[in-house]
Design a protein around this motif. Structure first.
Motif, short mmCIF file in Angstrom:
data_model
loop_
_atom_site.label_atom_id
_atom_site.label_comp_id
_atom_site.label_asym_id
_atom_site.label_seq_id
_atom_site.Cartn_x
_atom_site.Cartn_y
_atom_site.Cartn_z
N TRP A 64 -0.84 5.45 -7.75
CA TRP A 64 -1.63 4.48 -8.52
C TRP A 64 -3.12 4.66 -8.24
O TRP A 64 -3.54 4.83 -7.09
CB TRP A 64 -1.20 3.06 -8.16
CG TRP A 64 -2.03 1.99 -8.79
CD1 TRP A 64 -2.00 1.59 -10.09
CD2 TRP A 64 -3.01 1.18 -8.15
NE1 TRP A 64 -2.89 0.58 -10.30
CE2 TRP A 64 -3.54 0.31 -9.12
CE3 TRP A 64 -3.51 1.10 -6.85
CZ2 TRP A 64 -4.52 -0.63 -8.85
CZ3 TRP A 64 -4.49 0.17 -6.56
CH2 TRP A 64 -4.98 -0.68 -7.55
N SER A 65 -3.90 4.64 -9.30
CA SER A 65 -5.37 4.67 -9.34
C SER A 65 -5.96 6.06 -9.10
O SER A 65 -7.01 6.37 -9.65
CB SER A 65 -5.99 3.66 -8.38
OG SER A 65 -6.07 4.13 -7.07
N PHE A 66 -5.30 6.93 -8.29
CA PHE A 66 -5.90 8.25 -8.11
C PHE A 66 -5.12 9.33 -8.85
O PHE A 66 -5.65 10.42 -9.06
CB PHE A 66 -6.02 8.61 -6.62
CG PHE A 66 -4.72 8.66 -5.88
CD1 PHE A 66 -4.02 9.84 -5.77
CD2 PHE A 66 -4.23 7.53 -5.25
CE1 PHE A 66 -2.84 9.89 -5.07
CE2 PHE A 66 -3.05 7.57 -4.54
CZ PHE A 66 -2.35 8.75 -4.45
N LEU A 125 0.82 -1.21 0.00
CA LEU A 125 0.00 0.00 0.00
C LEU A 125 0.86 1.26 0.00
O LEU A 125 0.57 2.23 -0.71
CB LEU A 125 -0.93 0.00 1.21
CG LEU A 125 -1.84 1.22 1.35
CD1 LEU A 125 -2.84 1.28 0.20
CD2 LEU A 125 -2.58 1.19 2.69
N ILE A 126 1.93 1.27 0.79
CA ILE A 126 2.82 2.43 0.82
C ILE A 126 3.43 2.67 -0.55
O ILE A 126 3.53 3.82 -1.02
CB ILE A 126 3.91 2.25 1.89
CG1 ILE A 126 3.29 2.22 3.29
CG2 ILE A 126 4.95 3.36 1.80
CD1 ILE A 126 4.30 1.96 4.40
N VAL A 127 3.83 1.59 -1.22
CA VAL A 127 4.40 1.73 -2.57
C VAL A 127 3.35 2.26 -3.54
O VAL A 127 3.62 3.17 -4.34
CB VAL A 127 4.95 0.38 -3.05
CG1 VAL A 127 5.37 0.46 -4.52
CG2 VAL A 127 6.14 -0.04 -2.21
N LEU A 128 2.12 1.72 -3.49
CA LEU A 128 1.08 2.14 -4.42
C LEU A 128 0.67 3.59 -4.19
O LEU A 128 0.45 4.34 -5.14
CB LEU A 128 -0.13 1.21 -4.29
CG LEU A 128 0.07 -0.24 -4.75
CD1 LEU A 128 -1.19 -1.05 -4.52
CD2 LEU A 128 0.48 -0.28 -6.22
N ILE A 129 0.55 3.98 -2.93
CA ILE A 129 0.23 5.38 -2.66
C ILE A 129 1.37 6.28 -3.11
O ILE A 129 1.16 7.36 -3.68
CB ILE A 129 -0.06 5.59 -1.16
CG1 ILE A 129 -1.37 4.90 -0.77
CG2 ILE A 129 -0.14 7.07 -0.82
CD1 ILE A 129 -1.72 5.03 0.70
N GLY A 130 2.60 5.85 -2.89
CA GLY A 130 3.74 6.63 -3.31
C GLY A 130 3.82 6.83 -4.81
O GLY A 130 4.29 7.87 -5.30
N THR A 131 3.35 5.85 -5.58
CA THR A 131 3.35 5.97 -7.04
C THR A 131 2.16 6.76 -7.55
O THR A 131 2.13 7.17 -8.72
CB THR A 131 3.34 4.58 -7.69
OG1 THR A 131 2.14 3.88 -7.29
CG2 THR A 131 4.54 3.77 -7.29
#
Length: 327
Positions: free
Chosen positions: A153-155, A145-151
């Motif tokens: 992703w999706s938003f 989740l930390i990686v996805l938020i950092g990228t």
């Protein structure tokens, strides 16, 4: 030094009792010149009608974990209500955040029951298996989740770039190794050279994962900074840039405190207050979850919202002044 006879000797001296209020020292001579030293549990009377098999520094943890479960469960319900209310503006990352909160709540419940059962009976009786399973899933989900938020992703974007996928391909297997090492350490009651090596490997792997999850946040900050110079949307990019910088700082503080600060606290505190390090770690995790959920909650963005020229110019000047921000 008093000479021991080749028989088991139960020491009741003041020095022996100071080792632990529920233990006594048992010394045994198995051969001439060779003596064994073992700590044996001696029940001094029931506590509230039943013995207590946990150490004095961890007896409060089962209740604390259950109280935390009662905190995370309403948070999960609140997040579900928020997703339902703003389902038109909710992204996939928001459902992923819900999964993490649910896993954390179940993990706390299993840990509370595990330690409570050990406290009453002296063994886990299978609750440790559930704890390890949900702890494994929660750990992998948190770093992902930390990686996805950092990228973003999706938003911010619907896909991941190749270098961002490589970060996930590194973090997830390393977390699997770290969780396996954790299980091996917990299930080994004796300190051997192998267990010490596993502990060093787990610490090294955990540090590598913590460092790896910071790279996507740094990349997103650099992309937002470059976009602010070219697309003419200074005010919007300034808000996004400020958000990601705040998240970057909070992630660093969370990692530093839970990996170094908590470890230092566990070393300097007395064995009677071993619970303080766990309480500090869990409260820091709760604060991190609340901050992440609040900052990245689903919101309705009005596409017709117009920023006046003064706000745009002020944001452009702020970006110029803040352009020298170094990570």
């Amino acid at each position: 030094m008093r000479k021991l006879t080749p028989h088991s000797v139960l020491s009741t001296s003041k020095e022996a009792r100071s080792v632990h209020p529920r233990f006594r020292q048992l010394r045994k001579a198995s051969a001439r010149g060779v003596y064994g030293h073992t700590l044996c549990h001696v029940q001094q009377g029931p506590r509230h009608g039943c013995p207590d098999y946990l150490s004095s520094g961890t007896t409060v943890l089962p209740r604390f974990y259950f109280l935390l479960f009662l905190v995370y469960a309403p948070l999960a319900g609140l997040w579900i209500y928020l997703l339902y209310k703003k389902r038109l503006t909710a992204f996939r990352i928001h459902y992923f955040m819900l999964a993490l909160v649910v896993l954390k709540a179940i993990n706390l419940l299993c840990e509370a029951e595990d330690m409570s059962y050990i406290r009453r009976t002296g063994s886990a009786h299978g609750w440790d298996v559930l704890f390890y399973i949900f702890s494994f899933l929660k750990g992998i989900t948190l770093f992902t989740l930390i990686v996805l938020i950092g990228t973003g992703w999706s938003f911010l974007k619907p896909f991941l770039q190749d270098k961002e996928k490589k970060v996930l391909m590194v973090v997830i297997p390393l977390q699997v190794i770290a969780n396996i090492a954790l299980v091996v350490l917990d299930e080994n009651p004796f300190a051997t050279s192998g267990s010490i090596s596993w502990k060093q490997i787990w610490l090294l792997v955990d540090v590598i994962c913590c460092c790896a999850v910071l790279f996507p946040i740094v990349w997103s900050i650099k992309k937002l900074r470059e976009a602010a110079r070219t697309d003419g949307k200074a005010a919007v990019n300034l808000m996004k840039l400020t958000l990601f910088r705040q998240y970057y700082i909070v992630v660093i503080c969370y990692i530093y405190f839970t990996r170094i600060g908590v470890y230092a606290l566990a070393i300097i505190t007395s064995y009677r207050y071993q619970w303080t390090s766990e309480v500090a770690k869990e409260l820091a995790t709760l604060a991190f979850f609340v901050f992440t959920g609040y900052k990245f909650r689903p919101e309705a963005h009005n596409p017709y919202f117009v920023i006046d020229d003064e706000e745009e110019e002020a944001a452009a000047e702020a970006l110029k002044v803040d352009d020298e921000f170094e990570l």
